[in-house]
Design a protein around this motif. Sequence first.
Motif, PDB file in Angstrom:
ATOM      1  N   SER A  78      -7.190   1.346  -4.080  1.00 13.56           N
ATOM      2  CA  SER A  78      -7.122   1.574  -2.851  1.00 13.56           C
ATOM      3  C   SER A  78      -6.364   0.656  -1.743  1.00 13.56           C
ATOM      4  O   SER A  78      -5.975  -0.472  -2.109  1.00 13.56           O
ATOM      5  CB  SER A  78      -8.617   1.579  -2.411  1.00 13.56           C
ATOM      6  OG  SER A  78      -9.127   0.343  -2.287  1.00 13.56           O
ATOM      7  N   ALA A  79      -6.086   1.326  -0.587  1.00 16.56           N
ATOM      8  CA  ALA A  79      -5.567   0.151   0.282  1.00 16.56           C
ATOM      9  C   ALA A  79      -6.268  -0.663   0.837  1.00 16.56           C
ATOM     10  O   ALA A  79      -6.000  -1.872   1.273  1.00 16.56           O
ATOM     11  CB  ALA A  79      -5.176   1.193   1.691  1.00 16.56           C
ATOM     12  N   GLN A 132      -0.723  -0.326  -4.568  1.00 16.53           N
ATOM     13  CA  GLN A 132      -1.564   0.582  -4.460  1.00 16.53           C
ATOM     14  C   GLN A 132      -1.241   1.817  -5.504  1.00 16.53           C
ATOM     15  O   GLN A 132       0.141   2.116  -5.735  1.00 16.53           O
ATOM     16  CB  GLN A 132      -1.924   1.308  -3.208  1.00 16.53           C
ATOM     17  CG  GLN A 132      -3.117   2.200  -3.029  1.00 16.53           C
ATOM     18  CD  GLN A 132      -3.026   2.614  -1.610  1.00 16.53           C
ATOM     19  OE1 GLN A 132      -2.743   2.235  -0.748  1.00 16.53           O
ATOM     20  NE2 GLN A 132      -3.949   3.919  -1.729  1.00 16.53           N
ATOM     21  N   PRO A 187       0.820  -1.352  -0.029  1.00 22.09           N
ATOM     22  CA  PRO A 187       0.065  -0.109  -0.115  1.00 22.09           C
ATOM     23  C   PRO A 187       1.045   1.304  -0.049  1.00 22.09           C
ATOM     24  O   PRO A 187       2.025   1.050   0.203  1.00 22.09           O
ATOM     25  CB  PRO A 187      -0.686  -0.103   1.242  1.00 22.09           C
ATOM     26  CG  PRO A 187       0.068  -0.642   2.249  1.00 22.09           C
ATOM     27  CD  PRO A 187       0.893  -1.791   1.282  1.00 22.09           C
TER      28      PRO A 187
END
Length: 373
Positions: free
Chosen positions: A60-61, A36, A6
């Motif tokens: 997205s994370a 990400q 992420p």
Amino acid sequence: MKIGCPTEIKAQEFRVGLTPGAAAEAIAHGHEVLIQSGAGEGAGFPDGDYSAQGARIVDSAEEIFAEADMVVKVKEPQKAERKMLREGQVLFTYLHLAPDPEQTHDLIASGATCIAYETVTDPRGGLPLLAPMSEVAGKLAPQMGACTLQKANGGRGVLMGGVPGVSPARVAVIGGGVVGTHAARIAAGMGADVTVLDRSLPRLKQLDDMFRGEFKTLYATQANTAEVARASDMVIGAVLIPGAAAPKLISRADLSDMKPGAALVDVAIDQGGCFETSKPTTHQDPVYEVDGIMHYCVANMPGAVARTSTLALGNATLPHMLALADKGWKQAMLDDPHLLEGLNVHGGKLTYFAVGRALGIDVTSPQLVLKSA
């Protein structure tokens, strides 16, 4: 295995847990890599660099944490990230749990397997995943301290190297390990009058032999530390007890004996700091004053040079990441007792004794956890 990376969300953190090269290596080993979008931009790696290697870019994370079997990061998971961890998932990153009870309890509650870069060891007793960032932080510390000493920033207005007819800055480095050695080399290279303090006589002898008087060495008794701090324009805190909270070496009372406008640079701040008056700061607002002494206490110093730091960290973590992915965390740790030293949390249990002592939490032996997993 699905490996997810992420975007770092800690303030002013520009590093990334996976380089495009590391992603390529993992994919070549048969793993799927999720990145990400934007995760590498702060370190100079656009999304296209990852997709060109076969990584999948996600928005997205939440997608990373939902899909990945192993999450690879740089800094400790922030509160929002900790909520997304789940039982059976592996987290591989810096944790620095000893001064952070909230994070510790959250990781225990998550049920995840959490492996800390900073406590993985090597056969020589070193900390191979901490060392590259210690080198970076050590080299940065005198630079940041030199800026802090400038009068416009609240400091004494002292130039590190002085000029002909004017004495250079006096710099004390407390701790002669990786951070302290690199800090002393850079400070001496800037022309400062440098003293390194340490409690290991063999280490002090080694530094004398290696650097042949480039800087002075002194045994770190309380009296010697206080005396050198009083005479210094800058004190760099570079002490480390692996996985444990840093000892407090300069008290608030000691500040009154120091030179007004002197700089304290606390490289140990991610382990709680080695000065009583230290508190974590960010690159955005790095310096504060206590009793006339300027404190630089940025908890992610290497993030300031994100590209260099990311590449250096990636070189160190890649073999361990591949072992965890190729074999699974349990077999990888059975094969490598030094990697087992990195296990801090597993299945709702704390597994690192120094953290347990610091926070008063019961600890289960990592060897016992490995047998029962």
